[in-house]
Design a protein around this motif. Structure first.
Motif, mmCIF file in Angstrom:
data_model
loop_
_atom_site.group_PDB
_atom_site.id
_atom_site.type_symbol
_atom_site.label_atom_id
_atom_site.label_comp_id
_atom_site.label_asym_id
_atom_site.label_seq_id
_atom_site.Cartn_x
_atom_site.Cartn_y
_atom_site.Cartn_z
ATOM 1 N N PHE A 81 0.828 -1.211 0.000
ATOM 2 C CA PHE A 81 0.000 0.000 0.000
ATOM 3 C C PHE A 81 0.859 1.256 0.000
ATOM 4 O O PHE A 81 0.547 2.232 -0.672
ATOM 5 N N THR A 82 1.949 1.233 0.733
ATOM 6 C CA THR A 82 2.849 2.384 0.753
ATOM 7 C C THR A 82 3.452 2.597 -0.630
ATOM 8 O O THR A 82 3.506 3.733 -1.120
ATOM 9 N N PHE A 85 0.606 3.910 -3.207
ATOM 10 C CA PHE A 85 0.081 5.259 -3.061
ATOM 11 C C PHE A 85 1.156 6.308 -2.790
ATOM 12 O O PHE A 85 0.843 7.443 -2.488
ATOM 13 N N SER A 86 2.414 5.930 -2.913
ATOM 14 C CA SER A 86 3.471 6.889 -2.616
ATOM 15 C C SER A 86 3.696 7.882 -3.747
ATOM 16 O O SER A 86 4.073 9.016 -3.513
ATOM 17 N N LYS A 87 3.462 7.504 -5.002
ATOM 18 C CA LYS A 87 3.711 8.392 -6.144
ATOM 19 C C LYS A 87 2.383 8.928 -6.663
ATOM 20 O O LYS A 87 1.385 8.233 -6.703
ATOM 21 N N ASP A 88 2.420 10.160 -7.089
ATOM 22 C CA ASP A 88 1.210 10.794 -7.619
ATOM 23 C C ASP A 88 1.204 10.664 -9.133
ATOM 24 O O ASP A 88 2.195 10.974 -9.799
ATOM 25 N N VAL A 89 0.116 10.191 -9.708
ATOM 26 C CA VAL A 89 0.020 9.964 -11.150
ATOM 27 C C VAL A 89 -0.085 11.281 -11.902
ATOM 28 O O VAL A 89 0.428 11.427 -13.003
ATOM 29 N N GLY A 90 -0.690 12.297 -11.326
ATOM 30 C CA GLY A 90 -0.960 13.536 -12.041
ATOM 31 C C GLY A 90 0.269 14.384 -12.319
ATOM 32 O O GLY A 90 0.279 15.175 -13.253
ATOM 33 N N THR A 91 1.331 14.274 -11.565
ATOM 34 C CA THR A 91 2.495 15.142 -11.734
ATOM 35 C C THR A 91 3.537 14.573 -12.684
ATOM 36 O O THR A 91 4.477 15.257 -13.021
ATOM 37 N N ALA A 92 3.399 13.357 -13.123
ATOM 38 C CA ALA A 92 4.412 12.730 -13.981
ATOM 39 C C ALA A 92 4.033 12.902 -15.451
ATOM 40 O O ALA A 92 2.918 13.287 -15.797
ATOM 41 N N THR A 93 4.992 12.591 -16.333
ATOM 42 C CA THR A 93 4.744 12.656 -17.773
ATOM 43 C C THR A 93 3.893 11.472 -18.200
ATOM 44 O O THR A 93 3.618 10.569 -17.406
ATOM 45 N N ASN A 94 3.509 11.456 -19.457
ATOM 46 C CA ASN A 94 2.636 10.410 -19.987
ATOM 47 C C ASN A 94 3.294 9.032 -19.894
ATOM 48 O O ASN A 94 2.647 8.054 -19.518
ATOM 49 N N GLN A 95 4.587 8.936 -20.241
ATOM 50 C CA GLN A 95 5.305 7.649 -20.161
ATOM 51 C C GLN A 95 5.396 7.178 -18.713
ATOM 52 O O GLN A 95 5.244 5.998 -18.422
ATOM 53 N N ASP A 96 5.664 8.122 -17.811
ATOM 54 C CA ASP A 96 5.739 7.765 -16.396
ATOM 55 C C ASP A 96 4.373 7.332 -15.870
ATOM 56 O O ASP A 96 4.282 6.446 -15.023
ATOM 57 N N ASN A 97 3.313 7.984 -16.385
ATOM 58 C CA ASN A 97 1.965 7.608 -15.963
ATOM 59 C C ASN A 97 1.656 6.163 -16.342
ATOM 60 O O ASN A 97 1.076 5.419 -15.551
ATOM 61 N N ILE A 98 2.031 5.774 -17.553
ATOM 62 C CA ILE A 98 1.789 4.396 -17.997
ATOM 63 C C ILE A 98 2.575 3.424 -17.121
ATOM 64 O O ILE A 98 2.042 2.396 -16.685
ATOM 65 N N HIS A 99 3.813 3.768 -16.814
ATOM 66 C CA HIS A 99 4.638 2.907 -15.955
ATOM 67 C C HIS A 99 4.040 2.829 -14.543
ATOM 68 O O HIS A 99 3.984 1.745 -13.947
ATOM 69 N N LEU A 100 3.594 3.948 -14.006
ATOM 70 C CA LEU A 100 2.985 3.955 -12.668
ATOM 71 C C LEU A 100 1.696 3.152 -12.633
ATOM 72 O O LEU A 100 1.421 2.427 -11.671
ATOM 73 N N ILE A 101 0.913 3.271 -13.692
ATOM 74 C CA ILE A 101 -0.340 2.502 -13.752
ATOM 75 C C ILE A 101 -0.043 1.016 -13.815
ATOM 76 O O ILE A 101 -0.693 0.207 -13.137
#
Length: 124
Positions: A81-82, A85-101
């Motif tokens: 859980f840590t 929810f530790s990284k915010d999806v909205g502040t990263a670039t599109n590539q980072d968003n896909i990786h975070l998802i």
């Protein structure tokens, strides 16, 4: 002569029958039976004590196993859980968003596989 009349004639020794033999051997047989029964009782009590100790050890091991398993699951749940929810999806670039998802989906998959009671449908 008076002495001869008062003496009884000697009887021939009579043959011992079964009751005479039983009377002679009875105390020895009783002592042997008590000793054998005492030995059997002692052995049985030792076996029961040993079985009871084995059950106690098994119960202790199973309790420790459950405790350690619960501790590991709690630590894993907290770490997942840590990390999720530790990284915010909205502040990263599109590539980072896909990786975070993808990471979050992986974390949710790990959660669903390790924790049967966790309902992850609302998270999708």
């Amino acid at each position: 002569m008076s002495e001869d009349q008062t003496q009884k004639p000697e009887e021939p020794p009579r043959k011992k029958d079964l009751w005479d033999i039983m009377q002679a051997l009875g105390p020895a047989l009783i002592a042997a039976t008590v000793a054998i029964m005492g030995s059997i009782y002692g052995y049985q009590q030792a076996q029961m004590t040993k079985a009871s100790e084995m059950r106690e050890v098994y119960t202790k091991i199973m309790t420790e196993r459950e405790t350690s398993d619960n501790s590991i699951r709690a630590n894993m749940f907290q770490m997942l859980f840590t990390a999720m929810f530790s990284k915010d999806v909205g502040t990263a670039t599109n590539q980072d968003n896909i990786h975070l998802i993808k990471e979050r989906v992986m974390f949710l998959d790990v959660l669903s596989r390790n924790f049967d009671t966790v309902d992850i449908k609302p998270l999708f």
